[in-house]
Design an enzyme around this catalytic site. Structure first.
Site, short mmCIF file in Angstrom:
data_model
loop_
_atom_site.label_atom_id
_atom_site.label_comp_id
_atom_site.label_asym_id
_atom_site.label_seq_id
_atom_site.Cartn_x
_atom_site.Cartn_y
_atom_site.Cartn_z
N GLY A 138 -58.57 16.64 -19.45
CA GLY A 138 -57.80 16.00 -18.39
C GLY A 138 -56.43 16.63 -18.28
O GLY A 138 -55.99 17.29 -19.20
N CYS A 187 -61.04 18.85 -25.47
CA CYS A 187 -59.66 19.07 -25.03
C CYS A 187 -58.87 17.76 -25.01
O CYS A 187 -58.63 17.17 -26.06
CB CYS A 187 -59.68 19.78 -23.67
N TYR A 188 -58.46 17.27 -23.85
CA TYR A 188 -57.74 15.99 -23.79
C TYR A 188 -58.54 14.92 -24.53
O TYR A 188 -57.97 14.07 -25.22
CB TYR A 188 -57.50 15.57 -22.34
N HIS A 195 -63.35 24.49 -24.43
CA HIS A 195 -64.30 23.95 -23.45
C HIS A 195 -65.72 24.52 -23.65
O HIS A 195 -65.99 25.63 -23.20
CB HIS A 195 -63.82 24.26 -22.04
N GLU A 218 -68.29 23.58 -22.16
CA GLU A 218 -69.06 23.49 -20.91
C GLU A 218 -68.91 24.71 -20.01
O GLU A 218 -69.72 24.92 -19.12
CB GLU A 218 -68.67 22.21 -20.14
N ASP A 278 -81.26 19.42 1.24
CA ASP A 278 -81.30 18.02 0.79
C ASP A 278 -82.30 17.18 1.60
O ASP A 278 -83.16 16.52 1.03
CB ASP A 278 -79.91 17.38 0.85
N LYS A 325 -76.64 19.44 -7.00
CA LYS A 325 -77.28 20.38 -6.06
C LYS A 325 -78.31 21.28 -6.76
O LYS A 325 -79.41 21.49 -6.24
CB LYS A 325 -76.20 21.24 -5.41
#
Ligand code: XMP
Length: 525
Positions: A60, A87-88, A181, A183, A239, A381
């Site tokens: 964050g 992190c945060y 991170h 991710e 979609d 998506k």
């Protein structure tokens, strides 16, 4: 029929406002486990009811040191499940459990070498290299604050050159914190670390796969829509096509797909949509030829926002008229996807920084007194695409570039006239064909032609020509919020330009758009 319960094992991603929060959730899903994102100040009762088997705390933008920092709700600790603070999330975890954090002297941003200094279940056996006999990992850092004292019960398990405490672990409670991170793709072992956390430390089973999702959704829709007639607006995009494929399997002919031909689509698109629905899904589409109506309404209008409003309003009108012809209709299906859900939640709580107002059928269900069915509400998506493939939809549809709701009305600059649209469609089709032939269609996120209503002098054959200009645009982006213009090979651009000038009557000049977003937007209007 029984099928794996795709929601049985689930992870909660608690959002502290990081730009990477959605990425964390996508990674967990990629690993095969369902997860949801909740804002950090979510009602604790909802968190309890969600009953996650593991919690990931996102990064964050805030500081844990100054004033009131967003905190981890007590319920998260009370759940008694593994926690991973990123992190945060790590700093706040340390702070709330009795450790100390401080504002770093320098902000660290970019690659760092993580040295694994003690054994932990999170990193065991993972390495990109070594540092003085210890395993080392290449990681991506982005932070200001740092942890200076780990909380009681936690051991320091990794450091970097500049950061003595880069990861902490309390193996007994299975609570972990990492300053980097995992991710982002720059952290080479990032996915392996997340997999370790989700599958081994949380002990979850990977049942969130496209095939399982398809099966589960179809069964749920069958039950939910038993005996009901359902309306669906087809746009030709991925979609709504995936929604059609799911509903075709679940309720067959009780699905009523409506396709409004606005005259503002890419060339050949309406025929393609109709053929796909009929041949692959066995559905009869109600196709409304509203081209005249749209062109008439747009005549003389050149303001982009006004054009958007006209297309949106007219679309709803036509759609509503059609729907009135269907007997016993009670449901409207929509292709809402998870990022829309998160964005509108952030918008409601005032947390969104950027909000798109691109939706075209908002307000429709209330007006028509219909209930909504949104089978893709839980999906990102990339998951919708995988689901589309699992349902047997062709790749050209599944990986098709996005297309704006107002269509070519915002790609013909200024006043929209049928003859301009025709020129644009022809040029655009050539550009896309050339991109495909050179293998670039899938390498860019979006590509299209734009009609510029300016005349330029040229020589065509032996004659002086004074004709229209076409601009080509191709961008690379993953979130469409920022984008870079695509550096297409000169041969490709040359071929596109040559063919457009030769084959499209009324065009004597082609230009390539080399603007990034920001400051430019992707569309020209
Ligand atoms: P911009 O031009 O804002 O585009 O950089 C970002 C993405 O959104 C699409 N776009 C729209 N989509 N209705 C839509 O449904 C709209 O009015 C609209 N305007 C832009 C654009 O194609 C790109 O993918």
């Amino acid at each position: 029929m029984t099928h794996p319960d795709i929601h049985a094992d689930r992870v909660l991603v608690l959002d502290f406002g990081s730009q990477y929060t959605q990425l964390i959730a996508r990674r967990v899903r990629e690993i095969g486990v369902y997860c949801e994102i909740f804002p950090w100040d979510e009602d604790p009762k909802r968190i309890g009811a969600f009953a996650p088997r593991g919690v990931i705390l996102s990064g964050g933008p805030q500081s844990t040191v100054a004033g009131e920092s967003p905190s981890i709700p007590e319920i998260v600790f009370a759940l008694g499940v593994p926690i991973l603070g990123i992190c945060y999330g790590m700093q706040q975890l340390a702070k709330q459990l009795g450790g100390r954090t401080e504002v770093g002297v320098v902000r660290e941003f970019g690659y760092a070498r993580l040295i694994v200094s003690a054994a932990s279940r999170l990193f065991d056996g993972l390495a990109d290299g070594e540092h003085e006999g210890l395993p080392a990992l290449d990681v991506w850092m982005s932070h200001g604050d740092r942890v200076i004292d780990p909380p009681p019960g936690f051991a320091v398990v990794a450091k970097t050159q500049d950061l003595p405490i880069a990861a902490i672990a309390d193996e007994r409670r299975a609570w972990y914190g990492v300053q980097f991170h995992p991710e982002v793709a720059h952290t080479r072992q990032g996915l392996a670390i997340l997999r370790r956390f989700v599958l081994e430390i949380c002990g979850l089973k990977p049942s969130w796969t496209a095939a399982n999702i398809a099966e589960a959704l179809i069964e749920r829709l069958k039950a939910e829509l038993a005996g009901e007639e359902v309306l669906l607006g087809l746009s030709g995009g991925v979609d709504s096509t995936v929604v059609a494929a799911l509903l075709a399997r679940a309720i067959g002919r009780r699905l009523h797909p409506v396709f409004v031909d606005t005259g503002l689509l890419r060339r050949g698109e309406s025929a393609q949509v109709l053929a796909l629905m009929r041949e692959q899904l066995g559905l009869e589409v109600r196709c409304v030829d509203a081209r005249e109506r749209f062109f008439a309404a747009l005549r003389g209008v050149s303001d982009p926002e006004e054009k958007r409003r006209i297309v949106g309003r007219l679309f709803i009108e036509v759609f509503e008229e059609e729907s009135k012809k269907i007997k016993n209709l009670r449901y409207l299906a929509q292709g809402t996807i998870y990022p829309d859900v998160i964005e509108s939640a952030r918008a409601r709580t005032g947390k969104a920084e950027v909000i798109k107002t691109h939706h075209n059928v908002g307000g429709l269900p209330e007006r028509m007194n219909l209930k909504l069915v949104e089978p893709l509400r839980e999906l990102f998506k990339d998951e919708v695409r995988k689901l589309g493939l699992a349902l047997g939809l062709p790749k050209e549809i599944v990986f098709r570039h996005p297309f704006p709701g107002p269509g070519l009305a915002v790609r013909v600059l200024g006043e929209v006239r049928p003859e301009y649209v025709e020129i644009l469609q022809a040029a655009d089709a050539i550009f896309l064909e050339v991109l495909r032939r050179h293998g670039y269609y899938d390498r860019v996120a979006q590509a299209f032609a734009v009609f510029l209503p300016v005349r330029s002098v040229g020589v065509v054959g032996d004659c002086r020509a004074y004709e229209w200009v076409i601009a080509l645009r191709a961008v690379e982006t993953s979130d469409f919020m920022t984008a870079r213009w695509a550096m297409l090979p000169p041969e490709l651009l040359a071929e596109a330009s040559r063919r457009i000038v030769n084959e499209v009557r009324g065009v004597s000049r082609v230009v390539y758009d080399i603007s990034d977003k920001p400051p430019a937007t992707i569309e020209w209007e």
